[in-house]
Design an enzyme around this catalytic site. Structure first.
Site, PDB file in Angstrom:
ATOM      1  N   ASP A   1       0.838  -1.202   0.000  1.00 53.87           N
ATOM      2  CA  ASP A   1       0.000   0.000   0.000  1.00 53.87           C
ATOM      3  C   ASP A   1       0.873   1.252   0.000  1.00 53.87           C
ATOM      4  OD1 ASP A   1       0.735  -0.732   2.684  1.00 53.87           O
ATOM      5  OD2 ASP A   1      -0.722   0.711   3.459  1.00 53.87           O
TER       6      ASP A   1
ATOM      7  N   GLU B   1       0.078  -0.781   5.994  1.00 55.78           N
ATOM      8  CA  GLU B   1       1.175  -0.173   6.750  1.00 55.78           C
ATOM      9  C   GLU B   1       1.015   1.331   6.788  1.00 55.78           C
ATOM     10  OE1 GLU B   1       5.088   1.455   7.895  1.00 55.78           O
ATOM     11  OE2 GLU B   1       3.916   1.862   6.075  1.00 55.78           O
TER      12      GLU B   1
END
Length: 386
Positions: free
Chosen positions: A79, A144
Site C-alpha cells: 500500500d 502499513e
C-alpha cells in the site's frame, strides 16, 4: 549480478503501475505470490478488516533442507499513501516514468522497489542454492500506511497461533540517506499519542468573570510540558520527545469564551521510558496545575531494538561487499511494522533505498541503486540461509 537489475526494475515498474492506495493492494501481492509459488514457496493470503476497509496480507515461506534451520524473513507493504494534487506531479504517479536516471511513481521509494529487489534476490538465490539449509519467508501487507490494525499485526497473530518461528527479518523501509546502504535501522522508538480535553466554562467574552477560559488555564501547563525532559535516551535511542500536533478551541464566534480546549499530542519514546511512566508523569503535571480534564491514550507501538548479532553482521558485510561502504546503525525516524514483527522475531532490521522523496510529490528512486539493493538482499541470504 549483471542480469538482476532489469528483472528488479521491471517488477518495480509493474508494482508502481498498480494503484494500491492504502488499504488497497490492487493485485500486487497476487503478482508476487505467483513468482514465489513458482519457486516452491507455500503462499497464504490472509484478509482482514471490515468490508469497506479490507486489507490483504501475503505470507510465503520456502522451507530449508535443514530441520530447525535459520529462518530469514523479508517484510514490506504494497500500500502507498495518497498522491496529493495530481497537477503537481510531473508525470502520472501510477505510470512508472524514467527521467535523469530516476524511476518516478508513487511507492517507488516507499516501498515497491524494495519489494521488487527482495523478490528478484530470492529468485536468484534459490536458483543458485536450490537446496539451501535455512528457510526463506516473505511477509507483505496492504495496511502499513493506514491504521495498521489489519495488516502485519494480524499476520503475526496468525503465525503465533501456528507456532511459526522467525530468527531474523529484513524490512524494506527506505532507510538510506545519501547512498544506498549508508544507514540501516536496527530499532525504532515507541509511539504514544494522546488527546487532552481541558474543561472550562463557556461564556460571553465581555463578562470573563462569569466564565472560565480553558485556553488560559491550559497555557501554563502546556508551556511546562514543552520543557520537560522525559528521559536522557541511551546509546541506542535519542531522548524521548513530546510534541503537540493539534490545539483547538472555540465555537466559531469571536465573542464567546469556549467551554473546552482540545490538544492532540504524541510521545516518541526510547527504551528509557514506558507508556505507563509517561502517562503518569503527564497526568501528575496536569493535576499540579489544577486542571479539570479528560485524557484518552493510543499506544501506536513500543520501542524495539536489535543488538549486534548475526543479522546486523550479515547485512553490514553484504553492504560493504556490494557497495564498498560501511553502514550506520540508527533508530531514528518514525514507526514501522517492525514493532509488530519484533514480538515474534529477535532480530529485526530495516534496509532500503534512499528516503529523500518518500510521501512527496514526484517520489522516485535512482535506477542505479536497484542493482546494489538487490545484491545486498541476495548476499545477506547467502550468509544466513545457504
Amino acid at each position: 549480478m549483471s542480469a538482476l537489475p532489469p528483472k528488479a526494475l521491471a517488477l518495480a515498474e509493474q508494482l508502481i503501475a498498480r494503484r494500491s492506495v492504502t488499504p488497497e493492494d490492487a493485485g500486487c501481492q497476487a503478482l508476487i505470490g505467483q513468482r514465489l509459488a513458482a519457486l516452491g514457496f507455500d503462499c497464504h493470503t490472509i484478509a482482514s478488516g471490515p468490508a469497506d476497509f479490507r486489507v490483504t496480507n501475503l505470507w510465503a515461506i520456502r522451507r530449508g533442507s535443514a530441520d530447525g534451520g535459520f529462518t530469514l524473513a523479508f517484510a514490506g507493504h504494497t500500500d502507498v499513501v495518497p498522491t496529493g494534487p495530481l497537477d503537481r506531479w510531473t508525470s502520472d504517479p501510477f505510470v512508472p516514468t524514467h527521467r535523469d536516471g530516476r524511476l518516478y511513481g508513487r511507492g517507488a521509494a516507499d516501498m515497491k522497489t524494495s519489494i521488487a529487489c527482495m523478490v528478484v534476490a530470492i529468485e536468484a538465490f534459490v536458483a543458485a542454492h536450490p537446496r539451501h539449509q535455512g528457510s526463506i519467508a516473505l511477509l507483505i501487507t496492504s495496511d502499513e500506511e493506514g491504521p495498521a490494525l489489519d495488516g502485519t499485526t494480524q499476520v503475526v497473530r496468525w503465525l503465533q497461533q501456528r507456532g511459526q518461528r522467525l530468527d531474523a527479518c529484513i524490512i524494506g523501509e527506505p532507510t538510506s540517506v545519501q547512498a544506498v546502504g549508508d544507514m540501516i535501522k536496527n530499532g525504532r522508538r515507541g509511539s504514544l499519542s494522546g488527546r487532552l480535553v481541558v474543561r472550562g466554562v463557556q461564556g460571553h467574552i465581555a463578562y470573563p468573570h462569569l466564565a472560565k477560559n480553558p485556553i488560559h488555564l491550559l497555557a501554563p501547563a502546556l508551556a511546562e510540558l514543552a520543557q520537560v525532559q522525559w528521559d536522557s535516551g541511551n546509546e541506542h535511542f535519542p531522548p524521548t520527545s513530546w510534541q503537540v500536533s493539534s490545539l483547538h478551541a472555540g465555537t466559531g464566534a469571536s465573542n464567546v469564551i469556549p467551554g473546552e480546549a482540545v490538544v492532540d499530542f504524541n510521545f516518541r519514546f526510547s527504551t528509557e521510558s514506558t507508556p505507563e511512566s509517561l502517562q503518569q508523569r503527564l497526568a501528575a503535571l496536569l493535576d499540579r496545575h489544577g486542571l479539570e480534564y479528560a485524557l484518552d491514550w493510543t499506544l501506536g507501538g513500543r520501542p524495539f531494538l536489535t543488538r549486534a548479532g548475526s543479522l546486523t553482521v550479515a547485512l553490514s558485510d553484504a553492504i560493504r561487499e556490494v557497495t564498498g561502504r560501511s553502514t550506520e546503525l540508527s533508530t531514528t525516524g518514525g514507526t514501522s511494522d517492525g514493532r509488530f514483527i519484533a514480538t515474534i522475531c529477535p532480530q529485526v532490521v530495516e534496509c532500503g533505498p534512499v528516503n529523500a522523496s518518500i510521501h512527496q510529490i514526484d517520489e522516485h528512486v535512482a535506477v542505479a541503486d536497484i542493482e546494489p539493493l538487490t545484491g545486498i538482499y541476495r548476499k545477506t541470504l547467502e550468509r544466513l540461509v545457504a
